[in-house]
Design an enzyme around this catalytic site. Structure first.
Site, PDB file in Angstrom:
ATOM      1  N   GLY A 100      59.595  -5.703 -76.863  1.00 15.34           N
ATOM      2  CA  GLY A 100      58.748  -6.502 -75.639  1.00 15.34           C
ATOM      3  C   GLY A 100      59.223  -6.269 -74.252  1.00 15.34           C
ATOM      4  O   GLY A 100      59.095  -7.214 -73.348  1.00 15.34           O
ATOM      5  N   SER A 101      59.797  -5.033 -73.896  1.00 13.52           N
ATOM      6  CA  SER A 101      60.104  -4.930 -72.838  1.00 13.52           C
ATOM      7  C   SER A 101      59.227  -4.707 -71.739  1.00 13.52           C
ATOM      8  O   SER A 101      59.231  -5.323 -70.621  1.00 13.52           O
ATOM      9  CB  SER A 101      61.275  -3.835 -72.288  1.00 13.52           C
ATOM     10  OG  SER A 101      61.072  -2.657 -72.326  1.00 13.52           O
ATOM     11  N   ASN A 102      58.098  -4.218 -71.862  1.00  7.11           N
ATOM     12  CA  ASN A 102      57.021  -4.088 -70.947  1.00  7.11           C
ATOM     13  C   ASN A 102      56.313  -5.303 -70.887  1.00  7.11           C
ATOM     14  O   ASN A 102      55.800  -5.728 -69.802  1.00  7.11           O
ATOM     15  CB  ASN A 102      56.104  -3.145 -71.542  1.00  7.11           C
ATOM     16  CG  ASN A 102      56.422  -1.495 -71.285  1.00  7.11           C
ATOM     17  OD1 ASN A 102      56.069  -1.179 -70.158  1.00  7.11           O
ATOM     18  ND2 ASN A 102      57.041  -0.876 -72.166  1.00  7.11           N
ATOM     19  N   LYS A 143      41.853  -6.707 -93.024  1.00  2.81           N
ATOM     20  CA  LYS A 143      42.100  -6.676 -91.420  1.00  2.81           C
ATOM     21  C   LYS A 143      40.931  -7.261 -90.706  1.00  2.81           C
ATOM     22  O   LYS A 143      41.347  -7.906 -89.507  1.00  2.81           O
ATOM     23  CB  LYS A 143      41.925  -5.096 -91.298  1.00  2.81           C
ATOM     24  CG  LYS A 143      42.268  -4.804 -89.739  1.00  2.81           C
ATOM     25  CD  LYS A 143      42.410  -3.448 -89.602  1.00  2.81           C
ATOM     26  CE  LYS A 143      42.605  -3.144 -87.965  1.00  2.81           C
ATOM     27  NZ  LYS A 143      43.267  -2.060 -87.593  1.00  2.81           N
ATOM     28  N   LEU A 145      46.146  -0.301 -85.156  1.00  2.00           N
ATOM     29  CA  LEU A 145      45.158   0.108 -84.646  1.00  2.00           C
ATOM     30  C   LEU A 145      44.338  -1.060 -84.276  1.00  2.00           C
ATOM     31  O   LEU A 145      44.233  -1.953 -85.148  1.00  2.00           O
ATOM     32  CB  LEU A 145      44.375   1.065 -85.424  1.00  2.00           C
ATOM     33  CG  LEU A 145      44.804   2.496 -85.199  1.00  2.00           C
ATOM     34  CD1 LEU A 145      43.895   3.298 -86.524  1.00  2.00           C
ATOM     35  CD2 LEU A 145      44.817   3.102 -84.111  1.00  2.00           C
ATOM     36  N   ILE A 146      43.311  -1.283 -83.148  1.00  2.00           N
ATOM     37  CA  ILE A 146      42.402  -2.293 -82.963  1.00  2.00           C
ATOM     38  C   ILE A 146      41.304  -2.204 -83.717  1.00  2.00           C
ATOM     39  O   ILE A 146      40.618  -0.835 -83.706  1.00  2.00           O
ATOM     40  CB  ILE A 146      42.318  -2.465 -81.428  1.00  2.00           C
ATOM     41  CG1 ILE A 146      43.789  -2.907 -80.755  1.00  2.00           C
ATOM     42  CG2 ILE A 146      41.286  -3.596 -81.404  1.00  2.00           C
ATOM     43  CD1 ILE A 146      44.132  -4.398 -80.889  1.00  2.00           C
ATOM     44  N   ASN A 180      46.247  -0.101 -73.037  1.00  2.00           N
ATOM     45  CA  ASN A 180      47.254   0.378 -73.868  1.00  2.00           C
ATOM     46  C   ASN A 180      48.045   1.426 -72.970  1.00  2.00           C
ATOM     47  O   ASN A 180      47.831   2.293 -72.032  1.00  2.00           O
ATOM     48  CB  ASN A 180      46.962   1.208 -75.193  1.00  2.00           C
ATOM     49  CG  ASN A 180      48.146   1.475 -76.103  1.00  2.00           C
ATOM     50  OD1 ASN A 180      49.136   0.523 -76.137  1.00  2.00           O
ATOM     51  ND2 ASN A 180      48.465   2.814 -76.683  1.00  2.00           N
ATOM     52  N   HIS A 182      51.302   4.429 -73.613  1.00  2.00           N
ATOM     53  CA  HIS A 182      51.652   5.249 -74.459  1.00  2.00           C
ATOM     54  C   HIS A 182      52.567   6.082 -73.849  1.00  2.00           C
ATOM     55  O   HIS A 182      52.428   6.853 -72.888  1.00  2.00           O
ATOM     56  CB  HIS A 182      50.527   6.063 -74.870  1.00  2.00           C
ATOM     57  CG  HIS A 182      51.053   6.976 -76.214  1.00  2.00           C
ATOM     58  ND1 HIS A 182      51.505   6.525 -77.449  1.00  2.00           N
ATOM     59  CD2 HIS A 182      51.417   8.250 -76.192  1.00  2.00           C
ATOM     60  CE1 HIS A 182      51.934   7.507 -78.120  1.00  2.00           C
ATOM     61  NE2 HIS A 182      51.833   8.648 -77.277  1.00  2.00           N
TER      62      HIS A 182
END
Ligand code: GRF
Length: 188
Positions: free
Chosen positions: A12-14, A66, A93-94, A108, A110
């Protein structure tokens, strides 16, 4: 104010970097409604608590499917009036239910210059590739893995004497500038 949820699965640094920019008034038009995580022991939960951000912990294994998992998230998102979703190290995946509810409203980041090195360990893939540059990409999310429309990329060198950890750190530093700057432009 635009209400935004951040999804994360790990460190969670971003996530923390974005929250700090909101709290410092740099992303002044954004309100973070909550952190959504799919791992009850993820370090991003500790960060959220320290930052005073509400956390929703939901593990997909506790749902029948899901679709049931995502319907539960959608209920929470709707109760909180969330308008945009920011993925920041969300390792899943969403699915179609959330995609349909947030068309072109999920971002997102990446850690590669997509379309190169999709999927897990993108930095390791770049490190082992022999390439001399890599970077990070912010893109819209679609149903594929790291396949959505690219919004912006930033690049950095891969130096011959880098360790993988050196490269990870260099890419992270790029991301801490890239993601907030794209968020400021795109989430309006
Ligand atoms: C980032 O490198 C991002 O590009 C990728 O996952 C990583 C998350 O790192 N999607 P952190 O949890 O924000 O430290």
């Amino acid at each position: 104010m635009i209400k935004v949820a951040i999804f994360a699965s790990g460190s969670g640094s971003n996530f923390e970097n974005i929250v700090r920019q909101v709290q410092n008034g740099i992303l002044s038009h954004i309100e973070i409604s909550a952190l959504y995580t799919d791992h009850n022991d993820a370090y991003c939960i500790d960060r959220a608590k320290a930052l005073g951000i509400k956390v929703h912990i939901n593990e997909p294994k506790d749902f029948e499917s899901k679709s049931q998992y995502e319907k539960h998230l959608l209920t929470l998102l709707s109760e909180e009036g969330v308008q945009w979703i920011i993925l920041a190290g969300y390792m899943r995946l969403i699915g179609q239910d959330i995609l349909n509810a947030f068309p072109h409203k999920i971002l997102n980041i990446h850690p590669s210059l997509l379309p190169k090195f999709k999927g897990i360990d993108a930095i390791g893939q770049a490190y082992r590739s022999g390439d001399i540059v890599t970077g990070s990409t912010v893109h819209y999310v679609d149903s594929g893995m790291d396949t959505g429309e690219i919004i912006e990329q930033r690049q950095c060198d891969i130096k011959t004497d880098d360790t993988k950890e050196d490269l990870e750190e260099r890419v992270k530093q790029l991301e801490y500038e890239l993601y907030p700057s794209v968020i400021a432009k795109i989430i309006q």
